[in-house]
Design an enzyme around this catalytic site. Structure first.
Site, short mmCIF file in Angstrom:
data_model
loop_
_atom_site.label_atom_id
_atom_site.label_comp_id
_atom_site.label_asym_id
_atom_site.label_seq_id
_atom_site.Cartn_x
_atom_site.Cartn_y
_atom_site.Cartn_z
N LYS A 1 9.93 6.42 -5.55
CA LYS A 1 10.15 7.49 -4.57
C LYS A 1 11.64 7.64 -4.26
CE LYS A 1 5.54 6.76 -2.63
NZ LYS A 1 4.69 6.66 -1.42
N LYS B 1 1.76 2.68 -7.06
CA LYS B 1 1.37 1.97 -8.28
C LYS B 1 0.45 2.82 -9.16
CE LYS B 1 -0.53 -1.22 -5.85
NZ LYS B 1 -0.25 -0.52 -4.58
N ASP C 1 2.90 2.39 -2.28
CA ASP C 1 4.19 2.35 -2.97
C ASP C 1 4.18 3.16 -4.26
OD1 ASP C 1 5.61 0.90 -1.15
OD2 ASP C 1 5.41 -1.02 -2.17
N GLY D 1 -32.36 -31.30 16.39
CA GLY D 1 -33.63 -31.13 17.08
C GLY D 1 -34.81 -30.90 16.16
N THR E 1 -3.10 -3.34 -9.59
CA THR E 1 -3.68 -4.32 -8.66
C THR E 1 -3.52 -3.85 -7.22
OG1 THR E 1 -1.62 -5.59 -8.53
CG2 THR E 1 -3.18 -6.19 -10.26
N VAL F 1 0.84 -1.19 0.00
CA VAL F 1 0.00 0.00 0.00
C VAL F 1 0.87 1.25 0.00
CG1 VAL F 1 -1.71 1.30 1.34
CG2 VAL F 1 -1.88 -1.19 1.17
N SER G 1 -26.23 -32.55 7.87
CA SER G 1 -25.64 -32.26 6.55
C SER G 1 -25.89 -30.80 6.17
CB SER G 1 -26.17 -33.22 5.49
OG SER G 1 -27.57 -33.34 5.52
N GLY H 1 -2.75 -3.46 -3.25
CA GLY H 1 -1.57 -3.78 -2.46
C GLY H 1 -1.89 -4.40 -1.12
#
Length: 635
Positions: free
Chosen positions: A159, A30, A28, A463, A104, A26, A534, A106
């Site tokens: 950066k 992108k 960085d 039950g 995408t 997060v 089940s 992060g």
């Protein structure tokens, strides 16, 4: 905006296309990098730039400068939080190449979104904040990139301006990353120091880093060749469609997954082994002398052989493997965990088959790459598993041909994609284990018993009254000389399933075993009465799929939770609410009621005797019982 960039956008189709993704932790940078690429390649109209300037003043984090991340972070939640949630795709072009880039997420909780972007990409740009260096998410994303078959990686140390364009800092990050990814199998690697905010080393070389002698990011992306390896692999084409416009033409359409094909070459239908030669390669623009990986074509063959959608046409001299069991690496992408024994659908190429996980070898800690024991795979977890298919499929190991070695998991009930996998190898069945042919058939056994083999599957809350009704049904059938057997949830856990607990994974295995036993009893010609909570639809569907059409009768004893608790003679609900019993259905474990059962019984309002009579009436009316003079049960 100038006219020239528009001409680049609609340039002749001789330009190659590179699909790549950006990923990283997060913040960085992108989205900022992608916004800078769109801005520097002049693909923004004047009104878009004006909107960006307005949004930068309102939402931006770059002071008086344009905040390029806002070009990509389109979701309101992303703008408010300053992070990328969804996968955003953008197109840009230069004079040399066209690009589709996936921005995408992060954050760790959106790993599945990152995997989605990686599945269609040829190259990954992994961003690292020069101040932070290699982080846990850097390791995670690098592993997933490798897992999904991306073999070309760019490490963008972003950066760099915030560390005074330090060569020492850049070299230290690159050295650490090389050590970390030594075993991930990347074919190419390039590290680029850059500042996405100011454009240093993005489109052109930066004068502020004379020590860096490599190419700018865009120049490197323009020149890298990622398609060559696919063309050098054996020919594979999953058949998408049998093209039969008239009686004189029969072709097989699809996209070539790997290799090259030419008229006159021998091809094989991988599943059946039928061999023929390519007669022609047909496209909308005319016939071709050859076609290669990535092209969508229609093949005609010299012989009339059986080819259907889902088949794979392959080079006759280099055939794919064929198996109904294989080992695979899986990344799970759904909130409901992957459970061994639970039925799923697997789609590989253009073919979809039923499948289940027979075993989880281990899960992989994507932060340390270490194997860990596991009985299930939760959201975003990666594991090594063994998979059993209902039918044999043709495939190649993913490391050899990704196009025929990758697959997705599909939930049978919702049709949602819930996971992605990569085949590692086929698993051979023991050659000395065969199904034994029996002299007396199921039909013959049932005829002797004057009944139709049936599994009456009672499901409902604890039950609800399942066992009481099931016992009455068996008593009535036995009085009429019908041959039955009851499989009760509590009774089975005293023997066959006494090694299982009540986790979701154990519940799945519990029902799988019972379903297999019920199948054997049905084969004996019995009316099998199964009384189990089940709770999951998928496992009840598994039991249904094991039997022939009409043999599975799902009976929902529809009793409300309130009434079930009032009947709680064993005090189980009370203990569950006090936290003394974990994973109790209806309290802290879900119950998924049947959507279309054959019979729904009002367990909370009708007497058990009356409900049992409803079951008997259903059997008589639907042909499960032959005519009997005393009971007047008839077909």
């Amino acid at each position: 905006m100038n006219a020239a960039p528009r001409s680049e956008l609609f340039a002749p189709e001789t330009k190659s296309l590179l699909r790549f993704l950006t990923c990283g932790s997060v913040d960085d940078g992108k989205s900022t990098l992608i916004g800078r690429l769109l801005y520097d390649t002049k693909l923004l109209f004047d009104d878009q730039v004006a909107t960006l300037a307005s949004d930068s003043r309102k939402y931006g984090t770059a002071g008086d400068d344009l905040d390029f991340a806002l070009l990509v972070d389109g979701l309101a939640a992303e703008r408010e939080q300053g992070i990328t949630i969804d996968v955003a795709y953008r197109f840009f072009a230069t004079e040399r190449r066209k690009f589709i880039v996936a921005d995408t997420p992060g954050h760790e909780q959106y790993t599945r979104n990152m995997a989605t972007g990686a599945s269609n990409s040829d190259l990954a740009v992994i961003l690292v904040d020069a101040r932070q260096g290699i982080l846990t998410q850097t390791r995670r994303h690098s592993f997933i990139v490798s897992l999904l078959g991306i073999r070309h990686v760019v490490l963008a140390v972003n950066k760099i301006d915030l560390v005074d364009f330090s060569q020492e800092r850049f070299d230290a990050i690159v050295a650490e990353y090389r050590v970390m990814t030594a075993g991930l199998g990347f074919e190419t690697f390039q590290a680029v120091p850059l500042s996405a905010r100011f454009g240093d080393n993005v489109l052109t070389k930066s004068e502020r880093m004379p020590w860096y002698t490599g190419p700018s990011l865009v120049r490197y992306l323009e020149g890298i060749d990622v398609a060559r390896s696919a063309e050098h692999q054996p020919f594979r084409m999953p058949v998408q469609w049998v093209n039969r416009p008239n009686l004189d033409f029969r072709g097989f359409s699809g996209t070539i997954a790997s290799g090259i094909v030419r008229p006159g070459e021998e091809v094989v239908v991988a599943g059946s082994g039928h061999v023929s030669r390519v007669k022609s390669i047909v496209t909308a623009d005319g016939n071709l002398d050859e076609a290669s990986a990535g092209q969508s074509i229609t093949l005609t063959l010299e012989d009339e052989i059986d080819v259907s959608r889902g088949d794979i046409l392959a080079a006759a001299s280099a055939r794919p493997e064929l198996a109904e069991q294989f080992a695979a690496r899986v990344i799970w992408m759904h909130e409901d965990a992957l459970q061994p024994g639970r039925p799923y659908l697997i789609k590989i190429g253009t073919r979809t088959v039923g499948a289940s996980i027979s075993a989880i070898s281990h899960k992989i800690n994507v932060n340390t790459y270490a194997p860990e024991p596991a009985r299930a795979l939760a959201l975003n977890e990666v594991g090594e598993v063994n998979i059993v298919l209902r039918d044999a499929i043709a495939f190649d190991p993913f490391t050899e041909i990704p196009g025929t070695g990758a697959f997705i998991f599909i939930d049978r009930m919702t049709n949602q994609t819930v996971g992605a996998g990569m085949i590692r190898s086929g698993l051979r069945r023991a050659t000395n284990v065969h199904w034994q042919e029996l002299k007396v058939s199921k039909v013959a056994r049932a005829a002797l018993n004057h009944q139709k083999p049936t599994v009456l599957w009672f499901t409902g809350l604890s039950g609800a009254g399942k066992s009481t009704i099931a016992a009455l049904v068996e008593k009535k059938l036995h009085a009429a000389s019908r041959h039955t057997y009851v499989l009760d949830g509590d009774n089975v856990r005293h023997g066959l399933n006494k090694d299982l607990g009540f986790t979701d994974a154990d519940r799945v295995e519990n029902i799988r075993r019972v379903a297999e036993v019920a199948k054997l009893f049905a084969d004996a010609g019995l009316i099998v009465i199964v009384s189990f909570i089940s709770p999951f639809r998928a496992e009840r569907q598994l039991a249904r799929d094991l039997l022939d059409d009409g043999e599975f009768v799902e009976i929902h004893v529809d009793t409300s939770l309130e009434i079930a608790e009032q009947r709680d003679a064993k005090g189980l609900y009370r203990k569950a609410r006090e936290g003394l019993i974990k994973n109790f259905t209806g309290i802290d474990s879900a119950y998924e009621p049947p959507e279309r059962p054959e019979l729904r019984l009002a367990g909370g309002t009708s007497a058990p005797e009356e409900l049992a009579d409803q079951v008997i009436a259903y059997l008589a009316e639907n042909g499960y019982l032959e005519r009997d003079e005393e009971t007047d049960w008839s077909i």
